[in-house]
Design a protein around this motif. Structure first.
Motif, mmCIF file in Angstrom:
data_model
loop_
_atom_site.group_PDB
_atom_site.id
_atom_site.type_symbol
_atom_site.label_atom_id
_atom_site.label_comp_id
_atom_site.label_asym_id
_atom_site.label_seq_id
_atom_site.Cartn_x
_atom_site.Cartn_y
_atom_site.Cartn_z
ATOM 1 N N UNK A 111 57.557 76.364 36.124
ATOM 2 C CA UNK A 111 57.649 76.363 37.593
ATOM 3 C C UNK A 111 56.271 76.308 38.258
ATOM 4 N N UNK A 112 55.210 76.546 37.483
ATOM 5 C CA UNK A 112 53.880 76.724 38.062
ATOM 6 C C UNK A 112 53.014 75.515 37.758
ATOM 7 N N UNK A 113 52.543 74.840 38.795
ATOM 8 C CA UNK A 113 51.569 73.765 38.631
ATOM 9 C C UNK A 113 50.216 74.216 39.190
ATOM 10 N N UNK A 114 49.185 74.072 38.405
ATOM 11 C CA UNK A 114 47.835 74.439 38.837
ATOM 12 C C UNK A 114 46.948 73.211 38.705
ATOM 13 N N UNK A 115 46.461 72.699 39.818
ATOM 14 C CA UNK A 115 45.597 71.519 39.819
ATOM 15 C C UNK A 115 44.147 71.930 40.071
ATOM 16 N N UNK A 116 43.244 71.336 39.302
ATOM 17 C CA UNK A 116 41.815 71.567 39.481
ATOM 18 C C UNK A 116 41.089 70.235 39.370
ATOM 19 N N UNK A 117 39.894 70.148 39.982
ATOM 20 C CA UNK A 117 39.158 68.884 39.998
ATOM 21 C C UNK A 117 37.720 69.082 39.551
ATOM 22 N N UNK A 118 37.316 68.275 38.572
ATOM 23 C CA UNK A 118 35.914 68.201 38.154
ATOM 24 C C UNK A 118 35.423 66.787 38.512
ATOM 25 N N UNK A 119 35.611 65.832 37.620
ATOM 26 C CA UNK A 119 35.477 64.416 37.985
ATOM 27 C C UNK A 119 36.841 63.786 38.220
#
Length: 454
Positions: free
Chosen positions: A140-148
């Protein structure tokens, strides 16, 4: 706080909150080694019954390590959103479990509730969940992160390309790297575990990674997994660095055994933000693993699952791009066999996601553990169903430098095709552009042939 129960015609009395926590944990050889595990299945069930009726506020008022003695505790408690905490502090652990499994708009509501949870609360609810509960709740949990590029999100399975070499020979590393790319691996990260942890060696490998990334215009991140201080010095010498890596632990004493402090990690993060080569804002990469605190005598008499949860509470402060638990690497002293490794992998993934971390798992085992390749393939399928963000990609699943077994290049694509998940979007588009992957998500005849890059 009730610390006793009558079950199966027998009275069970526990010494304190963390005696309950240890004995409610699923069977782990590390807890047995520490002398804190349940002595029978009946005692474990009794501890779970007691734990299910303990209120969440007890964990804030009684952290695993006292606030004034431990930096990790202070980081966890100081980050707590008191408004959210006040709304849920009278919930029992059992009620939190029911809420997590029942919530319809899981991603949005879980984002709200995690702000009022300490790591010990998250560990407690994990102990009450079955394996399927852990899969369902984590999915149920989506975690988005951004590097490039952007990791996370529904239907995405990325992979760290791990081209380790026994002598850090740049040409040998490059061949493994190009082969991994040809299988569609490397969207989470191109990251090497170095044999030589010197600044000059780290600079040399990073320069070769950067050369390949730029030559083929690959949308990914690069990193060399040396000690954080070595990487910082490499950056100061001009090495191209997207992510800074460090192994972390769940107590101040164990972090000191790794040679780190919270201030050091923040200094590294700021250096990466100002002198690194990534777009950001997420520029840190952490690794963990159940049992590391016991191995450095920093577990404070607390079970290994709870100490692992505290790793994630520590990591959260530094807003990392990725975190992964190297679940079967430490050895049978802490996770004895495939059943324990499977359980720990599902636990760690769920706990990391509930903390708000972009969570991956090194689905692996060592050769002196009671596990084999079928076992880690089973776990990889379960974790993909749970929404795991990424796995490792190693030639034939056999890391010749670290001497352990993990997921191979071919495993990643098999999981993607079987369970209908995709690489990170920017990387997927690159794979199609260079002809490795078709529009239907299948590898082409070019796959596995590293010579296409030569």
């Amino acid at each position: 706080m009730r610390l006793h129960t009558r079950l199966f015609g027998q009275d069970y009395v526990f010494e304190n909150l963390y005696d309950v926590m240890a004995k409610a944990n699923e069977e782990k050889s590390g807890d047995e080694l520490a002398g804190i595990a349940a002595r029978s299945t009946k005692e474990r069930v009794a501890a779970k019954e007691v734990l299910s009726n303990i209120k969440l506020k007890e964990f804030k008022e009684n952290p695993a390590v006292p606030y004034d003695q431990d930096e990790v505790t202070r980081i966890i408690i100081d980050a707590l959103n008191l408004k959210v905490y006040e709304e849920i502090k009278e919930w029992t652990v059992g009620e939190l479990r029911e809420w997590l499994l029942a919530t319809e708009n899981g991603d949005r509501e879980i984002q709200w509730i995690r702000r009022g949870l300490t790591s010990e609360m998250i560990s407690a609810v994990t102990k009450l969940m079955s394996n399927l509960d852990l899969i369902r709740a984590a999915s149920k949990i989506q975690v988005k992160k951004h590097c490039n590029t952007t990791i996370g999100g529904k239907g995405i399975l990325a992979a760290r390309l791990q081209p380790n070499h026994t002598t850090d020979d740049p040409d040998g590393i490059m061949i493994s790297l190009l082969e991994g790319l040809s299988y569609g691996v490397g969207d989470a990260l191109i990251g090497l575990n170095p044999v030589d942890d010197t600044v000059d060696s780290v600079v040399r490998v990073l320069q070769r990674f950067d050369e390949i990334k730029k030559k083929f215009n690959i949308p990914t991140q690069i990193c060399v997994l040396a000690h954080v201080t070595t990487q910082m010095e490499a950056i100061r010498k001009g090495a191209p660095t997207d992510l800074i890596f460090q192994s972390i632990a769940g107590s101040q004493k164990s972090n000191e055994a790794f040679g780190i402090t919270g201030d050091m990690i923040e200094e590294a993060r700021q250096l990466a933000l100002t002198h690194g080569t990534a777009a950001g804002p997420n520029v840190m990469y952490f690794e963990t693993g159940q049992g590391s605190e016991l191995s450095s005598d920093g577990h404070n008499g607390v079970d290994q699952l709870t100490m692992e949860a505290r790793c994630y509470g520590f990591a959260k402060k530094y807003d990392p791009f990725i975190v992964n638990t190297v679940v079967g690497f430490i050895g049978p002293e802490y996770l004895y066999d495939s059943k324990q490794v499977t359980r720990a992998g599902l636990e760690d993934h769920f706990m990391g996601k509930l903390h708000g971390l972009s969570m991956g798992v090194d689905v692996c085992y060592t050769n002196h553990m009671k596990a084999d390749q079928n076992d880690i393939e089973n776990l990889a399928v379960l974790l993909t169903a749970a929404g795991c963000n990424y796995f490792m990609g190693v030639p034939a699943g056999d890391d010749i430098m670290l001497n352990y077994q993990t997921t191979g290049y071919h495993d990643i694509q098999t999981l993607r095709e079987t369970l209908n998940v995709k690489p990170i979007k920017e990387f997927e588009e690159w794979l199609e552009k260079v002809g490795i992957r078709d529009e239907d998500g299948n590898l082409t005849n070019l796959a596995g042939d590293a010579s296409l890059f030569l």
